[in-house]
Design a protein around this motif. Structure first.
Motif, PDB file in Angstrom:
ATOM      1  N   SER A 224       0.784  -1.231   0.000  1.00  0.00           N
ATOM      2  CA  SER A 224       0.000   0.000   0.000  1.00  0.00           C
ATOM      3  C   SER A 224       0.817   1.284   0.000  1.00  0.00           C
ATOM      4  CB  SER A 224      -0.931   0.033   1.229  1.00  0.00           C
ATOM      5  OG  SER A 224      -1.825  -1.049   1.219  1.00  0.00           O
ATOM      6  N   ASN A 225       2.127   1.184   0.141  1.00  0.00           N
ATOM      7  CA  ASN A 225       2.933   2.391   0.262  1.00  0.00           C
ATOM      8  C   ASN A 225       4.172   2.373  -0.623  1.00  0.00           C
ATOM      9  OD1 ASN A 225       1.570   3.892   2.543  1.00  0.00           O
ATOM     10  ND2 ASN A 225       1.996   1.960   3.593  1.00  0.00           N
ATOM     11  N   LYS A 226       4.540   3.550  -1.072  1.00  0.00           N
ATOM     12  CA  LYS A 226       5.834   3.758  -1.718  1.00  0.00           C
ATOM     13  C   LYS A 226       6.663   4.559  -0.723  1.00  0.00           C
ATOM     14  CE  LYS A 226       8.080   5.808  -5.758  1.00  0.00           C
ATOM     15  NZ  LYS A 226       7.887   6.588  -7.007  1.00  0.00           N
ATOM     16  N   ILE A 227       7.766   3.964  -0.275  1.00  0.00           N
ATOM     17  CA  ILE A 227       8.550   4.581   0.788  1.00  0.00           C
ATOM     18  C   ILE A 227       9.943   4.932   0.269  1.00  0.00           C
ATOM     19  CG2 ILE A 227       9.510   4.278   3.106  1.00  0.00           C
ATOM     20  CD1 ILE A 227       7.273   2.223   3.605  1.00  0.00           C
ATOM     21  N   THR A 228      10.317   6.181   0.402  1.00  0.00           N
ATOM     22  CA  THR A 228      11.687   6.605   0.113  1.00  0.00           C
ATOM     23  C   THR A 228      12.270   7.101   1.426  1.00  0.00           C
ATOM     24  OG1 THR A 228      10.904   8.814  -0.510  1.00  0.00           O
ATOM     25  CG2 THR A 228      11.208   7.221  -2.274  1.00  0.00           C
ATOM     26  N   GLY A 229      13.475   6.670   1.693  1.00  0.00           N
ATOM     27  CA  GLY A 229      14.103   7.053   2.951  1.00  0.00           C
ATOM     28  C   GLY A 229      15.604   7.040   2.804  1.00  0.00           C
TER      29      GLY A 229
ATOM     30  N   GLY B 166       8.588  10.886   3.278  1.00  0.00           N
ATOM     31  CA  GLY B 166       8.949   9.952   2.224  1.00  0.00           C
ATOM     32  C   GLY B 166       7.982   8.791   2.067  1.00  0.00           C
ATOM     33  N   ILE B 167       6.862   8.811   2.793  1.00  0.00           N
ATOM     34  CA  ILE B 167       5.882   7.723   2.708  1.00  0.00           C
ATOM     35  C   ILE B 167       4.669   8.205   1.918  1.00  0.00           C
ATOM     36  CG2 ILE B 167       4.410   6.141   3.995  1.00  0.00           C
ATOM     37  CD1 ILE B 167       6.348   6.350   6.325  1.00  0.00           C
ATOM     38  N   GLU B 168       4.439   7.561   0.794  1.00  0.00           N
ATOM     39  CA  GLU B 168       3.307   7.919  -0.067  1.00  0.00           C
ATOM     40  C   GLU B 168       2.334   6.737  -0.127  1.00  0.00           C
ATOM     41  OE1 GLU B 168       2.343   9.141  -4.745  1.00  0.00           O
ATOM     42  OE2 GLU B 168       4.402   8.754  -4.080  1.00  0.00           O
ATOM     43  N   PHE B 169       1.087   6.978   0.248  1.00  0.00           N
ATOM     44  CA  PHE B 169       0.073   5.929   0.235  1.00  0.00           C
ATOM     45  C   PHE B 169      -0.417   5.705  -1.189  1.00  0.00           C
ATOM     46  CE2 PHE B 169      -4.514   4.758   0.590  1.00  0.00           C
ATOM     47  CZ  PHE B 169      -4.329   3.485   1.119  1.00  0.00           C
ATOM     48  N   ILE B 170      -0.263   4.487  -1.678  1.00  0.00           N
ATOM     49  CA  ILE B 170      -0.744   4.123  -3.015  1.00  0.00           C
ATOM     50  C   ILE B 170      -1.640   2.901  -2.850  1.00  0.00           C
ATOM     51  CG2 ILE B 170      -0.109   3.427  -5.356  1.00  0.00           C
ATOM     52  CD1 ILE B 170       2.571   4.768  -4.943  1.00  0.00           C
ATOM     53  N   PRO B 171      -2.943   3.096  -2.782  1.00  0.00           N
ATOM     54  CA  PRO B 171      -3.834   1.960  -2.542  1.00  0.00           C
ATOM     55  C   PRO B 171      -3.724   0.890  -3.621  1.00  0.00           C
ATOM     56  CG  PRO B 171      -5.067   3.900  -3.259  1.00  0.00           C
ATOM     57  CD  PRO B 171      -3.662   4.355  -2.995  1.00  0.00           C
ATOM     58  N   ASN B 172      -3.703  -0.343  -3.194  1.00  0.00           N
ATOM     59  CA  ASN B 172      -3.623  -1.490  -4.100  1.00  0.00           C
ATOM     60  C   ASN B 172      -5.001  -2.125  -4.173  1.00  0.00           C
ATOM     61  OD1 ASN B 172      -2.994  -3.879  -5.478  1.00  0.00           O
ATOM     62  ND2 ASN B 172      -0.942  -3.920  -4.619  1.00  0.00           N
ATOM     63  N   ASN B 173      -5.817  -1.691  -5.112  1.00  0.00           N
ATOM     64  CA  ASN B 173      -7.228  -2.069  -5.244  1.00  0.00           C
ATOM     65  C   ASN B 173      -7.905  -2.036  -3.874  1.00  0.00           C
ATOM     66  OD1 ASN B 173      -6.834  -4.893  -4.137  1.00  0.00           O
ATOM     67  ND2 ASN B 173      -5.708  -5.166  -6.050  1.00  0.00           N
ATOM     68  N   ASN B 174      -8.884  -2.865  -3.649  1.00  0.00           N
ATOM     69  CA  ASN B 174      -9.608  -2.852  -2.378  1.00  0.00           C
ATOM     70  C   ASN B 174      -8.842  -3.539  -1.252  1.00  0.00           C
ATOM     71  OD1 ASN B 174     -11.826  -1.518  -3.505  1.00  0.00           O
ATOM     72  ND2 ASN B 174     -12.704  -3.439  -4.250  1.00  0.00           N
ATOM     73  N   ALA B 175      -7.736  -4.188  -1.581  1.00  0.00           N
ATOM     74  CA  ALA B 175      -7.000  -4.952  -0.574  1.00  0.00           C
ATOM     75  C   ALA B 175      -6.369  -4.058   0.486  1.00  0.00           C
ATOM     76  CB  ALA B 175      -5.926  -5.795  -1.254  1.00  0.00           C
ATOM     77  N   SER B 176      -6.095  -2.818   0.149  1.00  0.00           N
ATOM     78  CA  SER B 176      -5.426  -1.930   1.105  1.00  0.00           C
ATOM     79  C   SER B 176      -6.264  -1.683   2.354  1.00  0.00           C
ATOM     80  CB  SER B 176      -5.097  -0.592   0.440  1.00  0.00           C
ATOM     81  OG  SER B 176      -4.119  -0.767  -0.565  1.00  0.00           O
TER      82      SER B 176
END
Length: 204
Positions: free
Chosen positions: A124-129, A147-157
């Motif tokens: 569910s997340n793209k994390i850069t650190g 650096g944490i960006e929430f990217i929902p993965n269909n309804n599973a998130s």
């Protein structure tokens, strides 16, 4: 009438007298060296030839219990992976991978001065650190909120397994204190959990 029957009997005896070849012995595959292609939670844990270092591309297999001989992987990661797979159309050719990539370049985040960058993609997340490491195997990871960006993965998130996995995984990553590379496997040790975080090198 007797001659044809005698001929047949002799042929049968000659055929039976031929030494029966023993079948080749069955050798089972080593544990962890084969996975059913329909089992999305199974990983080939056998050693692979190649040159692997911290800067290789890595896929997260799971939290591995190091107190047992088999080094079993946790159920939560499998449940989260199954939720993403089931709600994403059950595409066996494109099973979602949780990936980690360490960079040699400096991070551009304000909270990471003079530290190298890393990129992490979870369900569910793209994390850069950023991180710091030593040849002795010490490793410290920083995952600032910016650096944490929430990217929902269909309804599973929004499912319980994925939500719990994301919380546990981020907590473990932020408290990593050492790493070890064995063949094509990267093990991260976190002071917050007893299991090791197991990553498998991604084949090109």
């Amino acid at each position: 009438m007797r001659n044809p029957l005698l001929t047949i009997l002799i042929l049968l005896l000659l055929g039976c007298s031929k030494e029966i070849e023993e079948p080749e012995p069955f050798e089972p595959l080593p544990i962890g060296s084969y996975c059913n292609p329909k089992d999305i939670c199974c990983y080939d844990l056998s050693d692979k030839a190649g040159a692997f270092d911290l800067y290789s591309s890595w896929e997260f297999a799971g939290f591995q219990d190091i107190t047992t001989d088999h080094g079993t992987l946790d159920n939560l990661t499998c449940f989260a992976r199954t939720a993403v797979f089931a709600l994403g159309g059950e595409d066996y050719d494109n099973v979602f991978k949780v990936t980690l990539q360490f960079s040699k370049e400096d991070s551009k985040l304000s909270e990471c001065p003079n530290l190298a960058a890393f990129n992490l993609r979870t369900f569910s997340n793209k994390i850069t650190g950023c991180y710091s490491s030593s040849k002795a195997g010490n490793l410290s990871i920083v995952a600032p909120e910016e650096g944490i960006e929430f990217i929902p993965n269909n309804n599973a998130s929004n499912t319980f397994p994925v939500l719990e996995f994301e919380a546990d995984f981020l907590k473990a990553i932020e408290s990593v204190e050492s790493y070890e590379i064995k063949s094509n496997k990267l093990y991260l040790t976190s002071k917050s959990i007893s299991e090791k975080l197991l990553f498998i090198a991604i084949e090109d």
